[in-house]
Enzyme design. Structure first.
Site, PDB file in Angstrom:
ATOM      1  N   HIS A 149     -67.139  38.520  17.876  1.00  0.00           N
ATOM      2  CA  HIS A 149     -68.143  38.131  18.862  1.00  0.00           C
ATOM      3  C   HIS A 149     -69.353  39.055  18.765  1.00  0.00           C
ATOM      4  CE1 HIS A 149     -65.688  35.167  20.951  1.00  0.00           C
ATOM      5  NE2 HIS A 149     -64.677  36.021  20.892  1.00  0.00           N
ATOM      6  N   LYS A 162     -75.591  30.294   9.503  1.00  0.00           N
ATOM      7  CA  LYS A 162     -76.461  29.707  10.520  1.00  0.00           C
ATOM      8  C   LYS A 162     -75.993  30.176  11.891  1.00  0.00           C
ATOM      9  CE  LYS A 162     -79.023  26.577  10.925  1.00  0.00           C
ATOM     10  NZ  LYS A 162     -78.823  25.147  10.650  1.00  0.00           N
ATOM     11  N   HIS A 163     -76.889  30.811  12.626  1.00  0.00           N
ATOM     12  CA  HIS A 163     -76.597  31.239  13.995  1.00  0.00           C
ATOM     13  C   HIS A 163     -75.315  32.061  14.082  1.00  0.00           C
ATOM     14  CE1 HIS A 163     -80.020  29.181  15.641  1.00  0.00           C
ATOM     15  NE2 HIS A 163     -79.666  28.068  14.992  1.00  0.00           N
ATOM     16  N   ASN A 202     -63.563  31.094  19.229  1.00  0.00           N
ATOM     17  CA  ASN A 202     -62.411  30.760  18.411  1.00  0.00           C
ATOM     18  C   ASN A 202     -62.849  30.097  17.117  1.00  0.00           C
ATOM     19  OD1 ASN A 202     -60.354  31.610  20.274  1.00  0.00           O
ATOM     20  ND2 ASN A 202     -60.520  29.672  21.374  1.00  0.00           N
TER      21      ASN A 202
END
Length: 392
Positions: free
Chosen positions: A392, A66-67, A230
């Site tokens: 990221h 999810k996302h 994180n």
């Protein structure tokens, strides 16, 4: 096909949008539906995760994304009767190892998995498809599908369920690029392999890492490799039970993931298992009700007069604070991974509250000595991996 046009990007106003490769053909095929930009981000991150888990363990793997972070990830190990119940798996269901992996990945944090993208490490079989069918999900990616499984999945979302097939032999170029504000970032992909040798350095007094702990630590660290940083991950018995992603402070990651692990364990409390739901209550509403029943707001929400009648055949007895504390004290043998070093020993204190006995983290903090001393105080075995896994 070298590119695929998408309806829009992250948001409806971001047009045009597409996915494409600079050279050759796209390694994926859309078998059904029309996946969007975020769907493909989830699918491609999740595929890397489950593929790597299978390579590392030799077991089928599944992830619920999810996302652009996993809500759950798991290996294809058998389900206990209790896990079948809290994951809403029918007792009569015939489960393959892949179906078990999916049930575990989806079930650990069912509220976060609502509307997920499912990622499977190997061919989707009928048993797995039948478990997927009743769940609210945006789509699925797998290397292949049996004819029976594909027929079941195509019935979801009024025939519009997103089904993606990826070439399992595809290996992307080493270099990867990302544009931000018109500026292109370039780096090599994170090809670092995680295996049992990653946990050979133990600075703690407890030097014992049983085979299942090494397996669970590998699951934790591989999951973190594809989780927005994180991030901290709690694992027990071959499945993630709490993932804290994208927090600016590591202690907040540890608390968030620990709270999810606690909730997973509390769902197995006899009072939670015995909740007398009306047969008309659907699974997402059951998830929400169980979450509230186990929270500190139960008396003012699901157990309040005029509200419990919509969910239960009779008013359940609340789970007291003392009962919660006693039950959580029975959670043990949990493994924890962190994508970067612990800067303070408060992370160890919080981890110990959720039954953590084994930890893997890079090490390298100025306060490593404090962190090691905290582990020694709890009898925790901690490995310094020497590897950071920011994503990221």
């Amino acid at each position: 096909m070298q590119e695929l046009e998408l309806k829009y990007g992250c948001n409806p106003n971001q047009k045009p949008a597409r996915i494409y490769v600079q050279n050759g053909e796209l390694p994926l095929t859309v078998l059904n539906g029309k996946p969007g930009y975020i769907n493909f981000l989830d699918a491609l991150n999740g595929w890397q995760l489950v593929r790597e888990l299978t390579h590392a363990t030799g077991l089928p793997a599944a992830a619920s994304f999810k996302h652009v972070s996993p809500a759950g990830a798991a290996l294809g190990l058998p389900l206990t009767d209790v896990l079948r119940r809290i994951y809403f798996v029918p007792q009569a269901a015939q489960l393959t190892p892949l179906a078990c992996a999916y049930a575990r990945a989806r079930g650990a944090d069912r509220m976060s998995s609502f509307g997920d993208f499912i990622c499977l490490s190997q061919e989707c079989d009928l048993a797995t498809a039948l478990l997927i069918k009743p769940e609210v999900s945006d789509g699925i990616i797998a290397p292949s599908y049996t004819a029976e499984a594909l027929a079941v999945l195509k019935e979801k979302r009024q025939g519009n369920y997103n089904i993606v097939q990826i070439d399992p032999a595809y290996e992307p170029p080493l270099a990867e690029h990302k544009d931000v504000f018109g500026i292109t970032f370039a780096q090599n992909r994170n090809t670092l392999a995680i295996d049992e040798a990653s946990f050979d350095t133990l600075p703690t007094r407890n030097q014992t890492l049983p085979p299942q702990a090494k397996r669970d630590l590998a699951l934790a660290m591989i999951t973190l490799k594809y989780t927005q940083s994180n991030s901290v991950c709690y694992v027990k018995d071959g499945q993630c039970i709490g993932i804290g992603a994208g927090q600016q402070s590591r202690i907040h990651c540890t608390r968030l993931a620990g709270d999810k692990a606690d909730l997973w364990w509390l769902r197995q409390h006899p009072k939670a298992l015995a909740l007398p739901f009306l047969p008309t209550v659907k699974n997402p509403d059951r998830d929400n009700a169980i979450d509230r029943f186990l929270s500190n707001e139960a008396l003012t929400t699901v157990l309040a007069d005029g509200r419990w009648q919509a969910l239960f055949t009779e008013r359940p007895q609340p789970l007291t604070a003392e009962e919660k504390t006693a039950w959580l004290a029975t959670l043990t043998d949990v493994s924890l991974g962190s994508d970067a070093f612990f800067p303070f020993s408060d992370n160890i204190d919080r981890a110990a509250q959720s039954g953590v006995r084994y930890i893997a983290q890079p090490g390298g903090s100025k306060r490593d000595g404090d962190v090691i001393a905290a582990c020694d105080g709890y009898g925790i075995a901690m490995a310094f991996t020497g590897i950071r896994l920011f994503h990221h």
